[in-house]
Design a protein around this motif. Structure first.
Motif, PDB file in Angstrom:
ATOM      1  N   THR A  83       1.252   3.894  -3.083  1.00 36.28           N
ATOM      2  CA  THR A  83       0.835   5.280  -2.894  1.00 36.28           C
ATOM      3  C   THR A  83       1.894   6.232  -3.421  1.00 36.28           C
ATOM      4  OG1 THR A  83      -0.540   4.761  -0.965  1.00 36.28           O
ATOM      5  CG2 THR A  83       0.266   7.025  -1.161  1.00 36.28           C
ATOM      6  N   ALA A 134      -3.716   9.949  -3.322  1.00 37.57           N
ATOM      7  CA  ALA A 134      -3.183   8.719  -3.909  1.00 37.57           C
ATOM      8  C   ALA A 134      -3.438   7.525  -3.007  1.00 37.57           C
ATOM      9  CB  ALA A 134      -1.693   8.874  -4.183  1.00 37.57           C
ATOM     10  N   ASN A 135      -3.275   7.712  -1.692  1.00 39.89           N
ATOM     11  CA  ASN A 135      -3.513   6.611  -0.772  1.00 39.89           C
ATOM     12  C   ASN A 135      -4.976   6.181  -0.809  1.00 39.89           C
ATOM     13  OD1 ASN A 135      -4.133   5.805   2.436  1.00 39.89           O
ATOM     14  ND2 ASN A 135      -2.299   4.917   1.541  1.00 39.89           N
ATOM     15  N   GLU A 185       0.808  -1.217   0.000  1.00 40.33           N
ATOM     16  CA  GLU A 185       0.000   0.000   0.000  1.00 40.33           C
ATOM     17  C   GLU A 185       0.849   1.277   0.000  1.00 40.33           C
ATOM     18  OE1 GLU A 185      -2.849   2.527   3.037  1.00 40.33           O
ATOM     19  OE2 GLU A 185      -2.368   0.433   3.496  1.00 40.33           O
ATOM     20  N   GLU A 186       1.798   1.379   0.902  1.00 41.83           N
ATOM     21  CA  GLU A 186       2.585   2.612   0.992  1.00 41.83           C
ATOM     22  C   GLU A 186       3.454   2.804  -0.244  1.00 41.83           C
ATOM     23  OE1 GLU A 186       2.381   5.101   3.105  1.00 41.83           O
ATOM     24  OE2 GLU A 186       0.681   4.030   3.980  1.00 41.83           O
ATOM     25  N   ARG A 236      -0.378  12.937  -1.587  1.00 40.86           N
ATOM     26  CA  ARG A 236      -0.205  11.636  -0.942  1.00 40.86           C
ATOM     27  C   ARG A 236      -1.529  11.110  -0.384  1.00 40.86           C
ATOM     28  NH1 ARG A 236       4.299   8.898   0.912  1.00 40.86           N
ATOM     29  NH2 ARG A 236       5.677  10.661   0.482  1.00 40.86           N
ATOM     30  N   VAL A 255      -5.384   4.071  -3.997  1.00 41.81           N
ATOM     31  CA  VAL A 255      -4.795   2.745  -3.859  1.00 41.81           C
ATOM     32  C   VAL A 255      -5.699   1.849  -3.013  1.00 41.81           C
ATOM     33  CG1 VAL A 255      -2.872   1.457  -2.826  1.00 41.81           C
ATOM     34  CG2 VAL A 255      -2.404   3.472  -4.238  1.00 41.81           C
ATOM     35  N   ASN A 256      -6.204   2.374  -1.924  1.00 42.33           N
ATOM     36  CA  ASN A 256      -7.084   1.569  -1.078  1.00 42.33           C
ATOM     37  C   ASN A 256      -8.398   1.259  -1.777  1.00 42.33           C
ATOM     38  OD1 ASN A 256      -6.123   0.944   1.831  1.00 42.33           O
ATOM     39  ND2 ASN A 256      -5.326   2.981   1.414  1.00 42.33           N
TER      40      ASN A 256
END
Length: 483
Positions: free
Chosen positions: A86, A100-101, A82-83, A97, A104-105
């Motif tokens: 991101t 983007a996170n 995940e990180e 950030r 992604v999730n």
């Protein structure tokens, strides 16, 4: 030297037969090269489709539980990264950030969601009109799904196309956007690690005119799903329908938010600002037309300008309020619309400037843009800018607000800010948009409900996401079992 990434065809990472590559750079810093990718040919695309076609029967015969297990493993692999993903998405597309996170999730959740839905999506048993008969229908996969995806949500949109296609037994050939191929590559690394059978998923990078067209036009592609610009989408629609393929397109929009006197004006300005300037306005659901009741118009404009003034703009890795445009071309498009707005006689209330110096050098940064003194028929109020850009227009009452909300060719997402549920319900009933969001920003969607537009925003064939996203990739067979 930047790392060079390959296509994924028939279970293998392969170089393009052209031997050519292209670079992708960080929108906040052109000197930061994210990677090199294959500048592929039609022959590469044809190979991807043919691999998908060869694998289709076996994948369709794979039980739904097993298909779901593969998708669950893909989600786990993405979740473990995940990180990393991101930061990759920030460097590739320019989102902050936080943005983007969230994306992604969303992609991870999409694969988990369709992993479970694969188990209980097949058909229905019905009561026959006569005796001695079992009457039911089943859903079967369309076959090979040709997917062409955009750059603005480079991991979420490919996920919400590929996951339902795979869950329902289709195989896939995908061309990711040339500006943002790295996020799709990461999904394919997860496919590879999860052990999907060879040929089930295939990815080819390159231009839309070469690779995209080859996928859309290939005789072994059974259905095409495209998200992107209206101009390209309409061409793809014509190509696919000429070949009698099933087609799904989700295109642009010019989304309105209507602010009524009963709203908390300061909160409404914050909601509209978030919908307009979030993800740098690079969303098909972003707010671009703001219609404000004349009683609160001046107050609203003041609050919206205050919101824009307080929005920190900077490199996405620093997690500011707004990141850069994805490319120099996209930045220039926004600046051209700023110039056009002034030529059309609108007042540039705030922003609309290219930002340079210090942290902005080498990137594609613009200040959020607010125009007033606009008319509905101005080009800046009719054409999608796809940047942090709004025009604010007064309306005399709800009727005029609804009329002007509908005064565009598009119809994706619309919002109303009001505490009067009679106004809200009329707005819901009378605006011609596929998504209605009272007292919320026009962006931001749940993954388990249908997504799609009306009018020029969509082919208006099948919705994406939720169970309806699976419907697109299946065809019904009705069975009259007499005994």
């Amino acid at each position: 030297m930047p790392e060079t990434f390959k296509n994924y065809i028939d279970g293998e990472w392969r170089d393009s037969e052209t031997g050519d590559t292209f670079e992708v750079s960080n929108p906040a810093d052109d000197a930061d090269v994210v990677g090199e990718y294959q500048f592929s040919s039609a022959a590469d695309a044809n190979g991807a489709v043919e691999a998908a076609a060869a694998a289709q029967d076996e994948w369709a015969d794979t039980d739904a539980g097993t298909r779901g297990t593969y998708l669950r493993e893909v989600a786990k692999h993405l979740d473990d990264r995940e990180e990393e993903l991101t930061e990759l998405l920030v460097r590739e597309e320019g989102k902050t950030r936080t943005e983007a996170n969230g994306e992604v999730n969303r992609a991870i959740d999409i694969f988990y969601y369709y992993a479970e839905r694969a188990m209980d999506y097949n058909g229905e048993v019905l009561n026959p009109t006569g005796g001695n008969q079992n009457l039911y229908y089943v859903r079967e996969p369309m076959g090979v799904a040709g997917l062409v995806t955009p750059w603005n949500y480079p991991i979420a949109i490919p996920a919400w196309k590929m996951a339902p296609a795979l869950a329902t037994g289709n195989t896939v050939a995908i061309k990711p956007a040339k500006r943002t191929p790295n996020s799709v590559r990461a999904i394919f690394e997860a496919f590879d690690e999860a052990g999907l059978p060879d040929g089930v998923v295939n990815m080819v990078t390159g231009s839309g005119s070469e690779v995209g067209n080859a996928i859309v036009e290939h005789e072994q592609v059974d259905c095409v799903s495209f998200t992107g610009s209206r101009q390209v989408g309409e061409t793809i629609y014509e190509q696919a329908t000429d070949d009698h393929k099933r087609i799904q397109t989700e295109l642009g929009s010019k989304n309105p938010s209507l602010v009524m006197p009963s709203a908390d004006v300061a909160a409404a300005a914050e909601t509209v600002g978030a919908g307009a300037f979030g993800v740098t306005g690079q969303a098909c659901t972003a707010t671009e037309r703001v219609l404000v009741h004349e009683e609160v118009y001046d107050e609203f404009v003041d609050h919206l300008v205050e919101y824009a003034e307080g929005l920190e703009v900077g490199p996405g890795l620093d997690d500011p309020g707004m990141g850069p445009h994805v490319s120099e071309d996209q930045l220039e498009t926004t600046l051209d619309y700023v110039e056009l707005g002034e030529e059309e006689g609108a007042t540039l209330e705030y922003g609309g400037e290219r930002l340079d110096g210090d942290e902005y050098d080498g990137g594609h940064f613009v200040s959020p843009t607010i125009f007033t003194d606009v008319e509905s028929d101005m080009r800046i109020m009719q054409e999608e800018v796809f940047g942090p850009f709004v025009g604010v227009m007064p309306v005399s009452d709800l009727d005029e607000g609804i009329e002007l909300a509908n005064d565009v060719e598009y119809g994706l997402s619309a919002g109303i800010l009001s505490q009067d549920h009679t106004e809200i319900n009329r707005f819901i009933d009378e605006v011609d948009f596929g998504i209605i969001k009272p007292n919320a920003k026009t962006t931001g969607l749940d993954l388990h409900v249908p997504f799609g537009g009306m009018n020029a925003s969509s082919s208006e064939t099948y919705r994406e996401q939720g169970e309806e996203g699976m419907d697109y990739f299946t065809i019904i067979k009705t069975v009259y079992d007499n005994y």
